[in-house]
Design a protein around this motif. Sequence first.
Motif, short mmCIF file in Angstrom:
data_model
loop_
_atom_site.label_atom_id
_atom_site.label_comp_id
_atom_site.label_asym_id
_atom_site.label_seq_id
_atom_site.Cartn_x
_atom_site.Cartn_y
_atom_site.Cartn_z
N SER A 16 0.65 -1.11 0.06
CA SER A 16 -0.05 0.14 0.24
C SER A 16 0.64 1.22 -0.11
N PRO A 17 0.35 2.34 -0.22
CA PRO A 17 0.84 3.58 -0.27
C PRO A 17 1.63 3.88 1.42
N GLU A 18 0.84 3.60 2.11
CA GLU A 18 0.97 3.69 3.54
C GLU A 18 2.32 2.94 4.05
N ALA A 21 5.23 4.74 2.82
CA ALA A 21 5.68 5.81 3.85
C ALA A 21 6.32 5.54 5.33
N GLU A 22 5.91 4.37 5.60
CA GLU A 22 6.14 3.85 6.77
C GLU A 22 7.67 2.81 6.78
N LYS A 31 11.10 7.78 -0.35
CA LYS A 31 9.71 7.31 0.12
C LYS A 31 8.89 8.25 -1.17
N LEU A 35 6.55 7.28 -4.13
CA LEU A 35 4.75 7.70 -3.99
C LEU A 35 4.72 8.70 -5.30
N ARG A 65 -5.07 7.70 -1.49
CA ARG A 65 -4.40 7.14 -0.61
C ARG A 65 -2.85 7.71 -0.66
N LEU A 68 -2.45 11.30 0.27
CA LEU A 68 -2.35 11.32 1.81
C LEU A 68 -1.19 11.01 2.24
N ALA A 69 -0.45 9.98 1.89
CA ALA A 69 0.87 9.28 2.12
C ALA A 69 1.84 10.66 1.92
N GLY A 72 1.98 13.28 4.31
CA GLY A 72 2.24 13.18 5.58
C GLY A 72 3.78 13.20 5.48
#
Length: 97
Positions: A16-18, A21-22, A31, A35, A65, A68-69, A72
Amino acid sequence: MDMEAALRDPAAVFASPEAVAEHAELSREQKIEVLRLWGYGASEAEVATEEGMPGGGDGSELLRRIILALDGLIGEVDVGDSAPTKQHAVLLRQGRS
């Protein structure tokens, strides 16, 4: 983690995109790069679907998504101003360091 593979096809490397980011092994810049490329691909898929090509799926949710990533990581993702193309490139302000 294979950065070259991530840049070729982020969805094949990350769930996932999240997850991008993590990811602990990637720098902030890496990152953002992954993305942005993933976002471009999602935009391309949306345009293809809009033009009647099969296999698009729900690109708008994925693109949301990704944005949003990116927000962040960078902050101030500007979706109000977009490129004069169907892909509507996401403009990023380097608001955070």
